[in-house]
Design a protein around this motif. Structure first.
Motif, short mmCIF file in Angstrom:
data_model
loop_
_atom_site.label_atom_id
_atom_site.label_comp_id
_atom_site.label_asym_id
_atom_site.label_seq_id
_atom_site.Cartn_x
_atom_site.Cartn_y
_atom_site.Cartn_z
N GLU A 33 -5.04 8.81 15.32
CA GLU A 33 -4.04 8.54 14.65
C GLU A 33 -3.10 9.67 14.78
N ALA A 84 0.36 9.29 13.24
CA ALA A 84 1.35 9.02 12.06
C ALA A 84 1.03 7.84 11.29
N LYS A 85 1.17 7.63 10.17
CA LYS A 85 1.33 6.72 9.21
C LYS A 85 2.27 6.51 8.39
N GLU A 86 2.78 5.20 8.17
CA GLU A 86 4.15 5.09 7.28
C GLU A 86 3.55 3.75 6.51
N TYR A 87 3.64 3.84 5.26
CA TYR A 87 3.60 2.92 4.15
C TYR A 87 4.78 2.20 4.24
N LEU A 88 4.83 0.71 4.50
CA LEU A 88 6.01 -0.20 4.41
C LEU A 88 6.12 -0.67 3.09
N LYS A 106 3.14 -1.06 -0.73
CA LYS A 106 2.03 -0.64 -1.46
C LYS A 106 1.94 -1.39 -2.57
N ILE A 147 1.29 -1.08 6.67
CA ILE A 147 1.19 -0.02 7.07
C ILE A 147 1.56 0.00 8.48
N ALA A 148 2.38 0.99 9.05
CA ALA A 148 2.69 1.18 10.49
C ALA A 148 1.82 2.54 10.92
#
Length: 94
Positions: A23, A25-29, A31, A37-38
């Protein structure tokens, strides 16, 4: 173990403990009870090297303090990502 702090990840290890999906990167679109999550990630190929960057969008439902994956969409590559971005841009300019 405090299950409230378990966060979703796409990182995977094999039976020898070697990372096979990394992994980046992780971005919460979104919550809440439902999370979108992307993830940006790389998979290890047969040659032992990590391949090109990939993207997956995943939906999770939080139940009992733990996120459970309910659906996912994998972007097949840069071309498809650009097509998706173009469609979204066109639609949101209407």
């Amino acid at each position: 173990m405090d299950t409230e702090n378990i966060e979703p990840t796409v990182e995977q290890v094999d039976e020898n403990g070697e990372v096979i999906v990394k992994e980046l990167a992780k971005e919460y679109l979104s919550k809440g009870a439902w999370a979108t999550i992307a993830f940006l990630y790389q998979e290890k190929g047969r040659d032992g090297n990590f391949g090109e960057n990939k993207v997956t969008l995943r939906r999770y439902q939080k139940s009992g303090g733990v996120y459970k994956q309910r659906s996912k969409f994998n972007v097949s590559g840069k071309t498809q990502a650009e097509q998706i971005m173009g469609v979204f841009k066109k639609w949101y300019e209407l």
